[in-house]
Design an enzyme around this catalytic site. Structure first.
Site, PDB file in Angstrom:
ATOM      1  N   ARG A  50     -11.192   9.669  99.877  1.00  5.53           N
ATOM      2  CA  ARG A  50     -10.914   8.424 100.599  1.00  5.53           C
ATOM      3  C   ARG A  50     -12.167   7.883 101.275  1.00  5.53           C
ATOM      4  O   ARG A  50     -12.849   8.616 101.981  1.00  5.53           O
ATOM      5  CB  ARG A  50      -9.829   8.662 101.656  1.00  5.53           C
ATOM      6  CG  ARG A  50      -8.481   8.981 101.057  1.00  5.53           C
ATOM      7  CD  ARG A  50      -7.442   9.204 102.154  1.00  5.53           C
ATOM      8  NE  ARG A  50      -6.103   9.044 101.648  1.00  5.53           N
ATOM      9  CZ  ARG A  50      -5.328  10.038 101.201  1.00  5.53           C
ATOM     10  NH1 ARG A  50      -5.774  11.271 101.220  1.00  5.53           N
ATOM     11  NH2 ARG A  50      -4.117   9.797 100.749  1.00  5.53           N
ATOM     12  N   SER A 102      17.152  15.532 102.176  1.00  5.80           N
ATOM     13  CA  SER A 102      16.015  14.645 102.331  1.00  5.80           C
ATOM     14  C   SER A 102      15.817  13.817 101.057  1.00  5.80           C
ATOM     15  O   SER A 102      15.757  14.369  99.952  1.00  5.80           O
ATOM     16  CB  SER A 102      14.780  15.525 102.606  1.00  5.80           C
ATOM     17  OG  SER A 102      13.617  14.764 102.718  1.00  5.80           O
ATOM     18  N   HIS A 148       9.014   0.630 108.300  1.00  6.61           N
ATOM     19  CA  HIS A 148       8.538  -0.577 107.607  1.00  6.61           C
ATOM     20  C   HIS A 148       9.513  -1.734 107.715  1.00  6.61           C
ATOM     21  O   HIS A 148       9.418  -2.702 106.962  1.00  6.61           O
ATOM     22  CB  HIS A 148       8.221  -0.271 106.143  1.00  6.61           C
ATOM     23  CG  HIS A 148       7.035   0.609 106.011  1.00  6.61           C
ATOM     24  ND1 HIS A 148       5.743   0.140 106.087  1.00  6.61           N
ATOM     25  CD2 HIS A 148       6.940   1.959 105.884  1.00  6.61           C
ATOM     26  CE1 HIS A 148       4.905   1.155 105.988  1.00  6.61           C
ATOM     27  NE2 HIS A 148       5.600   2.264 105.870  1.00  6.61           N
ATOM     28  N   THR A 204       8.328   2.764 114.427  1.00  3.79           N
ATOM     29  CA  THR A 204       6.954   2.823 114.923  1.00  3.79           C
ATOM     30  C   THR A 204       6.667   1.586 115.766  1.00  3.79           C
ATOM     31  O   THR A 204       7.281   0.536 115.578  1.00  3.79           O
ATOM     32  CB  THR A 204       5.938   2.894 113.767  1.00  3.79           C
ATOM     33  OG1 THR A 204       4.621   3.044 114.321  1.00  3.79           O
ATOM     34  CG2 THR A 204       5.937   1.636 112.914  1.00  3.79           C
ATOM     35  N   LYS A 246       3.149  -0.745 113.496  1.00  5.17           N
ATOM     36  CA  LYS A 246       3.117  -1.608 112.322  1.00  5.17           C
ATOM     37  C   LYS A 246       3.508  -3.029 112.753  1.00  5.17           C
ATOM     38  O   LYS A 246       2.701  -3.704 113.393  1.00  5.17           O
ATOM     39  CB  LYS A 246       3.926  -0.984 111.188  1.00  5.17           C
ATOM     40  CG  LYS A 246       3.164   0.246 110.650  1.00  5.17           C
ATOM     41  CD  LYS A 246       3.863   1.133 109.666  1.00  5.17           C
ATOM     42  CE  LYS A 246       2.980   2.349 109.352  1.00  5.17           C
ATOM     43  NZ  LYS A 246       3.646   3.393 108.584  1.00  5.17           N
ATOM     44  N   THR A 293      -0.064  14.349 126.186  1.00  5.47           N
ATOM     45  CA  THR A 293      -0.227  13.272 127.165  1.00  5.47           C
ATOM     46  C   THR A 293       0.562  12.039 126.744  1.00  5.47           C
ATOM     47  O   THR A 293       0.589  11.693 125.562  1.00  5.47           O
ATOM     48  CB  THR A 293      -1.728  12.930 127.291  1.00  5.47           C
ATOM     49  OG1 THR A 293      -2.408  14.114 127.716  1.00  5.47           O
ATOM     50  CG2 THR A 293      -1.972  11.812 128.286  1.00  5.47           C
ATOM     51  N   THR A 334      -0.705   9.560  96.332  1.00  5.83           N
ATOM     52  CA  THR A 334       0.190   8.703  97.123  1.00  5.83           C
ATOM     53  C   THR A 334       1.265   8.099  96.223  1.00  5.83           C
ATOM     54  O   THR A 334       2.419   7.936  96.637  1.00  5.83           O
ATOM     55  CB  THR A 334      -0.629   7.603  97.829  1.00  5.83           C
ATOM     56  OG1 THR A 334      -1.681   8.228  98.562  1.00  5.83           O
ATOM     57  CG2 THR A 334       0.221   6.795  98.778  1.00  5.83           C
TER      58      THR A 334
HETATM   59  C1  LIG Z   1       3.414   4.928 108.731  1.00 12.00           C
HETATM   60  C2  LIG Z   1       4.711   5.687 108.587  1.00 12.00           C
HETATM   61  C3  LIG Z   1       5.144   6.584 109.565  1.00 12.00           C
HETATM   62  C4  LIG Z   1       4.257   6.981 110.703  1.00 12.00           C
HETATM   63  O1  LIG Z   1       4.166   5.980 111.667  1.00 12.00           O
HETATM   64  P1  LIG Z   1       2.838   5.906 112.558  1.00 12.00           P
HETATM   65  O2  LIG Z   1       3.269   5.191 113.771  1.00 12.00           O
HETATM   66  O3  LIG Z   1       1.812   5.187 111.731  1.00 12.00           O
HETATM   67  O4  LIG Z   1       2.410   7.312 112.833  1.00 12.00           O
HETATM   68  C5  LIG Z   1       6.410   7.138 109.477  1.00 12.00           C
HETATM   69  N1  LIG Z   1       7.221   6.844 108.441  1.00 12.00           N
HETATM   70  C6  LIG Z   1       6.826   6.015 107.446  1.00 12.00           C
HETATM   71  C7  LIG Z   1       7.760   5.733 106.334  1.00 12.00           C
HETATM   72  C8  LIG Z   1       5.560   5.438 107.480  1.00 12.00           C
HETATM   73  O5  LIG Z   1       5.141   4.651 106.477  1.00 12.00           O
END
Ligand SMILES: *Cc1c(COP(=O)(O)O)cnc(C)c1O
Length: 405
Positions: free
Chosen positions: A21, A137, A217, A245, A248, A278, A363
């Site tokens: 990478r 899963s 996502h 998250t 994103k 933390t 990937t």
């Molecule tokens: C990016 C991602 C995560 C992790 O989220 P981050 O906040 O970037 O650590 C978890 N699940 C999926 C499906 C992701 O694409």
């Protein structure tokens, strides 16, 4: 042992396989998203348009978010100053957890330092602490879920991607009395396909299984208030846990789970990955809260986002550039060859000022190498024309197959 040569050999292996990478060294321009300055290895710079960011709505530069973060720094300083238990819980964290619980219609929420950590810690804790728990899963689950399940040492069954039928077969084969947990995602990030959430919940319910949905996502992007696909489909109450998250579509950083008060309290009390680290800086929590609040009441970003996605797809179709058909905002342009994929990406960056990271094995499966393109509300018509024009030229130069309309 000669450690240095061991490391060098392992890295050479990656290079030979085309899996090494290389990061693009960027300085993003606040106020001019998705533009950035790229630093080349020789120290020279040039301007690029980013076409592969997960800051899907450009919220990382939204005035409400930036102002909230600056205000929080002025008010509280830079860091949290401790773990959540030992002086690190700031009022901004508490507010953020309320905001998230409300977003998903749940009693409680719990924030983590990233989405990765939230999956790893929550799945790891639930599956290890519930005696005899079996985890089901989806085959294409994210690495963070796989690692969390592995860490739990619970028994695991992998079911065929997005197949409620296969899930049901696997659930039916196990002891009806065993506690069960079904883990899956809504929008899958590489193919952009969407899980049949309702059918999966129906099956899980028949077998008394908990459901754990990663909406990473989808949060901010789908549903009337940005609650994700489960919100859009009126299914949030069918899920035991909704995970997301803040890094994103919300444009900041951090991760979270939402669920019942008891479940979140349980993870809060037993998850090592929550307890012994933390807390997020208060400014991140403030920025995330501002972002979520904005996207709860504003649909303009979501509408513009979908409009940009549709425009890109139709222009790609006009040129016969093959892209995977899916119902989401992720546009995988299929190259199907690792070295061509990398070459196209390099030329796009160096000659056209277009930055799209190539996505190669491991990937995605070999033969499905692609450019994963993520349009945002801030990509103009001219940006899209420039991208499609460049791809069209490179498709001819590489003699790549065109899709027939
Ligand atoms: C990016 C991602 C995560 C992790 O989220 P981050 O906040 O970037 O650590 C978890 N699940 C999926 C499906 C992701 O694409």
């Amino acid at each position: 042992m000669d450690f240095e040569s061991f490391f060098a050999q392992a890295l050479d292996g990656l290079r030979e396989d085309g899996n090494y990478r290389v990061f693009a060294d960027l300085k993003r321009h606040s106020g001019e998203f998705p533009k950035a300055t790229r630093f080349r290895e020789d120290g020279s710079t040039h301007e690029v348009t980013v076409w592969c960011s997960n800051d899907y709505l450009g919220m990382g530069q939204h005035p409400d978010v930036v102002t909230a973060m600056k205000d929080a720094i002025d008010t509280c300083g830079a860091g949290a100053g401790g773990t959540r238990n030992i002086s690190g819980t700031n009022h901004y964290h508490v507010q953020l957890e309320h905001e998230l619980a409300d977003l998903h219609g749940k009693e409680s929420a719990l924030i983590f330092t990233s989405g990765y950590v939230s999956n790893w810690a929550a799945l790891g804790t639930l599956a290890s602490k519930i005696p005899g728990c079996i985890v089901y899963s989806d085959a294409l689950n994210h690495a963070s879920m796989i690692e969390g399940i592995r860490h739990s040492r619970a028994e695991k069954r992998v079911w065929k991607h997005n197949s409620p039928e296969d899930l049901e077969r696997k659930l039916a084969a196990d002891d009806p009395a065993a506690p069960k947990l079904v883990a899956f995602e809504s929008v899958y990030s590489m193919d952009g396909d969407i899980a049949p959430i309702k059918e999966i919940c129906d099956v899980a319910e028949r077998y008394g299984a908990m459901t754990y949905l990663d909406e990473v996502h989808a949060v901010g992007l789908y549903g009337p208030r940005g609650g994700g696909i489960a919100e859009r489909e009126g299914l949030m109450d069918r899920l035991t846990v909704i995970e997301g998250t803040l890094g994103k579509a919300f444009g900041v950083m951090g991760g979270y789970i939402t669920g019942s008060r008891q479940l979140c309290d349980f993870v809060r009390s037993f998850a090592s990955g929550f307890i012994f680290t933390t807390a997020l800086p208060p400014s991140l929590a403030a920025g995330a809260t501002a972002s979520i609040r904005h996207l709860k009441q504003s649909t303009a970003e979501r509408e513009a986002h979908q409009d940009r996605v549709a425009r890109l797809r139709s222009l790609l179709d006009r040129r016969g550039i093959p892209h995977m058909d899916n119902p989401s905002h992720i546009v995988p342009v299929m190259v199907g060859n690792a070295s061509k994929c990398k070459w196209i990406s390099d030329i796009l960056l160096d000659n056209y000022g277009i930055y799209v990271q190539p996505i190669n094995y491991p990937t995605v499966p070999k033969g499905t190498e692609r450019l994963r393109i993520t349009p945002t509300p801030f990509h103009s018509d001219a940006d899209i024309d420039h991208l499609v024009g460049a791809l069209n030229a490179l498709w001819s130069r590489c003699a790549l197959a065109r899709a027939v309309a």
